[in-house]
Design a protein around this motif. Structure first.
Motif, short mmCIF file in Angstrom:
data_model
loop_
_atom_site.label_atom_id
_atom_site.label_comp_id
_atom_site.label_asym_id
_atom_site.label_seq_id
_atom_site.Cartn_x
_atom_site.Cartn_y
_atom_site.Cartn_z
N GLY A 181 -78.38 -53.48 -28.34
CA GLY A 181 -77.46 -54.20 -29.21
C GLY A 181 -76.65 -55.23 -28.46
O GLY A 181 -76.38 -56.32 -28.98
N LEU A 182 -76.26 -54.92 -27.23
CA LEU A 182 -75.52 -55.87 -26.41
C LEU A 182 -76.43 -57.00 -25.95
O LEU A 182 -76.03 -58.17 -25.95
N ARG A 183 -77.64 -56.68 -25.57
CA ARG A 183 -78.52 -57.68 -24.96
C ARG A 183 -79.22 -58.57 -25.99
O ARG A 183 -79.82 -59.57 -25.62
N LEU A 184 -79.14 -58.19 -27.26
CA LEU A 184 -79.74 -59.00 -28.31
C LEU A 184 -78.75 -60.02 -28.84
O LEU A 184 -77.87 -59.71 -29.64
N ASP A 185 -78.86 -61.24 -28.39
CA ASP A 185 -78.08 -62.33 -28.96
C ASP A 185 -79.00 -63.10 -29.90
O ASP A 185 -80.17 -63.32 -29.59
N VAL A 186 -78.48 -63.48 -31.05
CA VAL A 186 -79.32 -64.06 -32.09
C VAL A 186 -79.16 -65.57 -32.13
O VAL A 186 -78.09 -66.10 -32.45
N ASP A 187 -80.24 -66.27 -31.77
CA ASP A 187 -80.28 -67.72 -31.84
C ASP A 187 -81.34 -68.22 -32.82
O ASP A 187 -81.19 -69.27 -33.42
N GLU A 188 -82.43 -67.46 -32.95
CA GLU A 188 -83.55 -67.88 -33.78
C GLU A 188 -83.95 -66.75 -34.72
O GLU A 188 -83.48 -65.61 -34.58
N VAL A 189 -84.83 -67.05 -35.65
CA VAL A 189 -85.25 -66.06 -36.64
C VAL A 189 -85.88 -64.84 -35.97
O VAL A 189 -85.66 -63.70 -36.39
N THR A 190 -86.67 -65.05 -34.92
CA THR A 190 -87.29 -63.91 -34.23
C THR A 190 -86.24 -63.00 -33.62
O THR A 190 -86.43 -61.78 -33.57
N ASP A 191 -85.13 -63.57 -33.15
CA ASP A 191 -84.03 -62.76 -32.62
C ASP A 191 -83.40 -61.92 -33.73
O ASP A 191 -83.05 -60.76 -33.53
N LEU A 192 -83.24 -62.54 -34.89
CA LEU A 192 -82.66 -61.82 -36.02
C LEU A 192 -83.57 -60.67 -36.45
O LEU A 192 -83.10 -59.57 -36.77
N GLU A 193 -84.88 -60.90 -36.43
CA GLU A 193 -85.82 -59.84 -36.77
C GLU A 193 -85.70 -58.68 -35.79
O GLU A 193 -85.75 -57.50 -36.18
N ALA A 194 -85.53 -59.00 -34.51
CA ALA A 194 -85.36 -57.95 -33.50
C ALA A 194 -84.06 -57.19 -33.72
O ALA A 194 -84.01 -55.96 -33.57
N ALA A 195 -83.00 -57.91 -34.09
CA ALA A 195 -81.72 -57.26 -34.35
C ALA A 195 -81.82 -56.33 -35.56
O ALA A 195 -81.27 -55.22 -35.56
N LEU A 196 -82.53 -56.76 -36.58
CA LEU A 196 -82.71 -55.93 -37.77
C LEU A 196 -83.47 -54.66 -37.44
O LEU A 196 -83.21 -53.60 -38.01
N ALA A 197 -84.41 -54.74 -36.50
CA ALA A 197 -85.17 -53.57 -36.09
C ALA A 197 -84.28 -52.55 -35.39
O ALA A 197 -84.50 -51.34 -35.49
N VAL A 198 -83.25 -53.05 -34.69
CA VAL A 198 -82.31 -52.16 -34.00
C VAL A 198 -81.27 -51.63 -34.99
O VAL A 198 -80.86 -50.47 -34.95
N GLY A 199 -80.84 -52.49 -35.90
CA GLY A 199 -79.77 -52.16 -36.84
C GLY A 199 -78.63 -53.15 -36.66
O GLY A 199 -78.33 -53.56 -35.54
N VAL A 200 -78.03 -53.58 -37.76
CA VAL A 200 -76.97 -54.58 -37.69
C VAL A 200 -75.69 -54.05 -38.31
O VAL A 200 -75.69 -53.06 -39.04
N GLY A 201 -74.60 -54.75 -38.03
CA GLY A 201 -73.30 -54.37 -38.56
C GLY A 201 -73.14 -54.73 -40.02
O GLY A 201 -73.96 -55.43 -40.62
N GLN A 202 -72.03 -54.29 -40.58
CA GLN A 202 -71.83 -54.41 -42.02
C GLN A 202 -71.71 -55.84 -42.49
O GLN A 202 -72.19 -56.18 -43.58
N HIS A 203 -71.11 -56.73 -41.71
CA HIS A 203 -70.97 -58.12 -42.14
C HIS A 203 -72.32 -58.83 -42.18
O HIS A 203 -72.62 -59.58 -43.11
N THR A 204 -73.14 -58.58 -41.16
CA THR A 204 -74.47 -59.18 -41.15
C THR A 204 -75.33 -58.63 -42.28
O THR A 204 -76.04 -59.37 -42.95
N ALA A 205 -75.26 -57.32 -42.49
CA ALA A 205 -76.02 -56.72 -43.58
C ALA A 205 -75.62 -57.34 -44.92
O ALA A 205 -76.47 -57.65 -45.76
N ARG A 206 -74.33 -57.54 -45.11
CA ARG A 206 -73.84 -58.13 -46.36
C ARG A 206 -74.31 -59.56 -46.51
O ARG A 206 -74.72 -60.00 -47.59
N ALA A 207 -74.27 -60.32 -45.41
CA ALA A 207 -74.70 -61.72 -45.45
C ALA A 207 -76.19 -61.85 -45.75
O ALA A 207 -76.64 -62.85 -46.31
N LEU A 208 -76.94 -60.80 -45.41
CA LEU A 208 -78.37 -60.80 -45.67
C LEU A 208 -78.70 -60.18 -47.02
O LEU A 208 -79.86 -59.91 -47.32
#
Length: 223
Positions: A181-208
Motif C-alpha cells: 500500500g505504501l509502495r503503490l503510488d498511482v499515476d496511470e490506470v495500470t497503477d490504479l488497477e494494482a491498487a484496487l487489487a490490494v484494496g483502497v480507502g473509502q474516499h477512493t472507493a467512493r470516487a470509483l
C-alpha cells in the motif's frame, strides 16, 4: 508495536485541481486525485507515532476537505504550495514541521490510496533507525516516502523520475519493505488497477462509484 520515543510529522504535498494526475486516463481524474490524497492523509492521521500531518496545497477544494478530517485543528496543518514544483512543496512542508520543533519528518506523496496506518507505522519505525531513509516505489526506481529522523538531516527531497537513485546518492538508507500500500503510488490506470487489487480507502472507493474493498485486516480506515 510501541510508539516511537519521538513523534513524527508527516508532510503530504497535494497538487489538486484539474491538472492533478495528468497521466491518469480516467474521466473522473480530478476527483480521483483528491480521493487518493484524502485516503493517504487519513492513513497518516491514524498512524501511531504521527502527531502532525502537514498538507501542502493551494487547492481550495482539497483544503476544505482536509480541514473536515481534523475539525479541531489539532493535528492537520495546512501550508500553501509555493507553486514551483513538488520538491519545493515538500520543502515547505518540512520547513513548517521543523519550525514546530518536530525532529522526525517524513514526506509522503499524496497518491497512495491503498496505504494503511499499520504499513506507515512499520515504515517509520524502520526509518527511525537511520538519520535519513527512503522507501522506493513498487517499480524500485521512484520514491514513495522520504523520512528524516535526525533534525539536521538534509531536507532536499529530489522526487520525480529516477528519484530512488538520487536519494541513495544523497546518502539516504534504502528500505525495500514489503508494504504494497505504501509502495503503490498511482499515476496511470495500470497503477490504479494494482491498487484496487490490494484494496483502497473509502474516499477512493467512493470516487470509483463504491468499488468493493476486499482488503483483509483490522484497519478501520479501509473497511
Amino acid at each position: 508495536m510501541p510508539a516511537p520515543s519521538r513523534p513524527w510529522a508527516v508532510v503530504v504535498p497535494v497538487k489538486g485541481g484539474s491538472s492533478a494526475k495528468s497521466r491518469l486516463a480516467d474521466p473522473a481524474r480530478p476527483a480521483l486525485a483528491t480521493a487518493f490524497a484524502l485516503d493517504t492523509i487519513m492513513a497518516a492521521l491514524a498512524t501511531v507515532g504521527v502527531e502532525r500531518v502537514v498538507v501542502v496545497t493551494s487547492d481550495p477544494v482539497v483544503a476544505t476537505l482536509v480541514r473536515a478530517l481534523d475539525p479541531g485543528d489539532r493535528v492537520v496543518d495546512l501550508v500553501p504550495d509555493p507553486g514551483v514544483g513538488l520538491d519545493a512543496a515538500a520543502r515547505a512542508g518540512v520547513d513548517r514541521a521543523r519550525a514546530e520543533h518536530f525532529h522526525r519528518v517524513a514526506v509522503l506523496l499524496g497518491d497512495h490510496p491503498s496505504l494503511t496506518s499499520t504499513e506507515l507505522e512499520i515504515a517509520l519505525a524502520a526509518a527511525a533507525t537511520h538519520r535519513g531513509a527512503f522507501v522506493p516505489d513498487a517499480a524500485g526506481t521512484g520514491t514513495a516516502m522520504v523520512a528524516l529522523a535526525a533534525a539536521d538531516a538534509d531536507p532536499t527531497t529530489n522526487f520525480g523520475g529516477g528519484s530512488a537513485a538520487r536519494h541513495a546518492a544523497q546518502g539516504l538508507a534504502r528500505l525495500d519493505l514489503d508494504l504494497p500500500g505504501l509502495r503503490l503510488d498511482v499515476d496511470e490506470v495500470t497503477d490504479l488497477e494494482a491498487a484496487l487489487a490490494v484494496g483502497v480507502g473509502q474516499h477512493t472507493a467512493r470516487a470509483l462509484g463504491g468499488y468493493p474493498d476486499d482488503r483483509a485486516g483490522d484497519d478501520p480506515l479501509h473497511r
